[in-house]
Scaffold this motif. Sequence first.
Motif, short mmCIF file in Angstrom:
data_model
loop_
_atom_site.label_atom_id
_atom_site.label_comp_id
_atom_site.label_asym_id
_atom_site.label_seq_id
_atom_site.Cartn_x
_atom_site.Cartn_y
_atom_site.Cartn_z
N VAL A 16 25.45 -5.14 -17.22
CA VAL A 16 25.27 -6.40 -17.94
C VAL A 16 25.44 -7.61 -17.02
N PRO A 17 26.53 -7.73 -16.25
CA PRO A 17 26.66 -8.91 -15.38
C PRO A 17 25.57 -9.01 -14.31
N SER A 18 25.03 -7.88 -13.88
CA SER A 18 24.03 -7.92 -12.80
C SER A 18 22.60 -8.09 -13.29
N HIS A 19 22.35 -7.89 -14.58
CA HIS A 19 20.99 -8.00 -15.09
C HIS A 19 20.81 -9.10 -16.14
N TYR A 20 21.91 -9.61 -16.67
CA TYR A 20 21.84 -10.70 -17.63
C TYR A 20 22.04 -12.04 -16.90
N LYS A 21 21.57 -13.11 -17.48
CA LYS A 21 21.82 -14.45 -16.95
C LYS A 21 21.77 -15.47 -18.07
N CYS A 22 22.32 -16.65 -17.80
CA CYS A 22 22.31 -17.74 -18.78
C CYS A 22 21.07 -18.60 -18.61
N CYS A 23 20.42 -18.91 -19.71
CA CYS A 23 19.26 -19.79 -19.71
C CYS A 23 19.58 -21.02 -20.55
N LEU A 24 19.12 -22.17 -20.08
CA LEU A 24 19.37 -23.44 -20.76
C LEU A 24 18.04 -24.07 -21.14
N VAL A 25 17.90 -24.41 -22.42
CA VAL A 25 16.68 -25.08 -22.87
C VAL A 25 17.03 -26.19 -23.85
N ALA A 26 16.18 -27.20 -23.89
CA ALA A 26 16.27 -28.24 -24.91
C ALA A 26 15.26 -27.89 -26.00
N ILE A 27 15.68 -28.03 -27.26
CA ILE A 27 14.84 -27.64 -28.39
C ILE A 27 14.61 -28.85 -29.29
N ASP A 28 13.40 -28.97 -29.76
CA ASP A 28 13.05 -30.00 -30.73
C ASP A 28 13.75 -29.69 -32.06
N PRO A 29 14.59 -30.59 -32.57
CA PRO A 29 15.28 -30.33 -33.85
C PRO A 29 14.33 -30.13 -35.02
N ASN A 30 13.11 -30.65 -34.88
CA ASN A 30 12.13 -30.55 -35.96
C ASN A 30 11.15 -29.41 -35.77
N ASP A 31 11.11 -28.83 -34.58
CA ASP A 31 10.15 -27.76 -34.28
C ASP A 31 10.76 -26.84 -33.24
N GLY A 41 20.34 -42.47 -21.05
CA GLY A 41 20.88 -41.88 -19.84
C GLY A 41 20.51 -40.42 -19.66
N LEU A 42 21.53 -39.60 -19.33
CA LEU A 42 21.30 -38.19 -19.02
C LEU A 42 20.81 -37.41 -20.23
N LEU A 43 21.07 -37.92 -21.44
CA LEU A 43 20.62 -37.21 -22.62
C LEU A 43 19.10 -37.19 -22.72
N GLY A 44 18.45 -38.13 -22.06
CA GLY A 44 16.99 -38.19 -22.11
C GLY A 44 16.33 -36.90 -21.68
N ASN A 45 16.97 -36.14 -20.78
CA ASN A 45 16.40 -34.86 -20.34
C ASN A 45 16.36 -33.83 -21.45
N PHE A 46 17.18 -34.03 -22.48
CA PHE A 46 17.29 -33.04 -23.56
C PHE A 46 16.55 -33.46 -24.82
N ILE A 47 15.97 -34.62 -24.83
CA ILE A 47 15.22 -35.10 -26.00
C ILE A 47 13.76 -34.74 -25.81
N VAL A 48 13.26 -33.81 -26.63
CA VAL A 48 11.89 -33.34 -26.47
C VAL A 48 11.03 -33.63 -27.70
N ASP A 49 11.62 -34.22 -28.73
CA ASP A 49 10.85 -34.49 -29.95
C ASP A 49 10.16 -35.84 -29.83
N LEU A 50 9.18 -36.05 -30.68
CA LEU A 50 8.44 -37.31 -30.72
C LEU A 50 8.67 -38.06 -32.02
N ASN A 51 9.68 -37.65 -32.76
CA ASN A 51 9.98 -38.28 -34.04
C ASN A 51 10.86 -39.50 -33.82
#
Length: 686
Positions: free
Chosen positions: A165-180, A106-116
Amino acid sequence: MQIKKIEVKNFRLLKNVELFLEARTTLIVGRNNSGKTSLAELFRRLLLENSANFRLEDFSLGAHAKFWEAFELASAGKEEPEVRAALPVIEVALTVEYDKAAADLGLLGNFIVDLNPDCVEARIYIRYELEDGKLMPFFDAVGLDAKAGKEQQQVAFFEAMKDLVPSHYKCCLVAIDPNDATNRKPLEWSRLRALIQGDLITAHRGLDDTTHKDNDSLGKILSALFATADSESAAESDRKTVAELKAAVKEVQGSIDKSFNGQLANLLPAFSLFGYRLPDPKLRTETQLDVELLLKDHTRIRYSGVNGVHLPEAYNGLGARNLIFILLKLFEAFKAFRAKPTSPAVHIVFIEEPEAHLHPQMQEVFIQKLSEIAQVFANIAGGDQLWPVQFVVSTHSSHMANKASFDAVRYFLSAADPVAANSFSSKIKDLKRDFGDKADADNAFLHQYMSQTRCDLLFADKVILIEGTTERLLLPRMTEKCDAGLPANTRLGSQYVAVLEVGGAYAHVFFKLLDFLELPALIVTDLDTVNAANDGKACKASDGTGTSNACIKAWFGKVGTVPKDLIAKKPEDKISGIRRIAYQVPEKDRQPCGRSFEDAFMLANAAKFAIGGADPEQSAWDGATGLKKSAFALKYAIEDGEWAVPRYVAEGLAWLAGVGMPPEAGSAPAEVKVEVAIPKEAALGK
């Protein structure tokens, strides 16, 4: 599928922590200001708000100096990568565990980036950091006075940071390979909200406002349940209920319109009295009733009374209302989860301090039955769809702690920050990871003990381990007597001290746990002298060739447990880290020594017990032999308070009073500043 681990850096007290979650219920315990509220607030920011916004005050105090460090690097003309590396960021990493054999992730597929193919984890990484391209604008906007001193500049700098800080910082979201870790995939923020549904039941539930009006906090939940039931993806039975409600309201609207239209027609002739002629005299009324607003603002929960008189919500006890409120909020969360067009992969519900107003037995039942809620709600709603929910419960209740699974407890501890002066950060201690091996005999004993005894250890500032009934009954009075001779800011009476009755045979089993919890501990035990020539039977201290006390043996090892050597031990020999052992010693040098608490008590109060003659040790031994310990203790704890505390106990209590003081004890109260925030519109006169 579940959240397995949460890692947090630089958010309030959570400077650098790692929290493992159980598949169903995780219990968070610890003293005040240890980071539990910081975790709940972070949870709210990430999963419940439309966007994850932070400000300068949300950074751990130990990270604030990094802003100034980066500013100095930028002012010195350093390259942008070096300056950015110095700037602090708030980081959150979520590890989601899944079943690789599942047909659809399901929705978790967007966060799976590894090939293991063997990997069963997905890592979600959130960073609150300075936006790309904003480094120079960020520091250029500071505008410090070059003539001011460094201290004044720093004050002005951090004042500017509050807005920058509130006007120049922002939140970034990334998916990371657990192995790399270099294999990353940026994602839109909406992906996280779709993947994980979060609900928070806060500690402030507004149940006790009954001074001026009836409190109807429970009734307001109905509007949220209605909104969920009215969605297109809601269950058919829920939508049918909504349709019936709307039909009933529509019928009421019709009746109101018909009645008021008749009244309005009767008023038409009155208009002519004012010389007003209507071009179209056919006025009509049209009443618009909003079902959701009716439920929210005009629907009340009542408790069945007698003779048709039903009692308002506020008339019931706070405990019952609190329990009903929590259950309704949980049901609301469950219905919202079921009503989503695409089910989230994970649903996590954070409950703050559910014990409020609940009596101890109800607290124990609540935490025991919470894990069954998912199945109960699924049965109520019908169908086979389970509710894959994870509960995170924070509590100050020892009753909940001792009924929860030992493995489910996470202990929050506040410790001084080694980098930033006068600041503290959280440590998270995982009982499962350190004491989960039940094949270990000591671990098995601790599991059993903690499940059958109130877990005051998990909330205490310090702890005293005692032998038995006599010490337990007399300890409050002995503590009071010892406190009288101590400075006011170190007295044990103003500290939270837990008392465990464990006996000399088991006290040493707690050493590992006490060190793990970082609790200053005093072990009050007995010398328990025995004579090897007399088949190892109990004897007077002067006749002893050894000790039968397992705790003393564990403390000193096999060498040095001859009674005369034990009596000669120096105070520093009885201290190990933040633990101290106390056993009988002579009241004065070259005087007799007791073997147990009772004969030591008599020797310390020789005149009261007529201890004297040629052999006072024998006199005390005889007096303690066959003594009814509970009656003895009650007499001197309640009836007769004129006595002296045995030396070994007094020395131990004095040590405990002065060691491992909580940060706020023994120092001046923290300065409280009042800050008046004036909205910009008001300041500009708008």
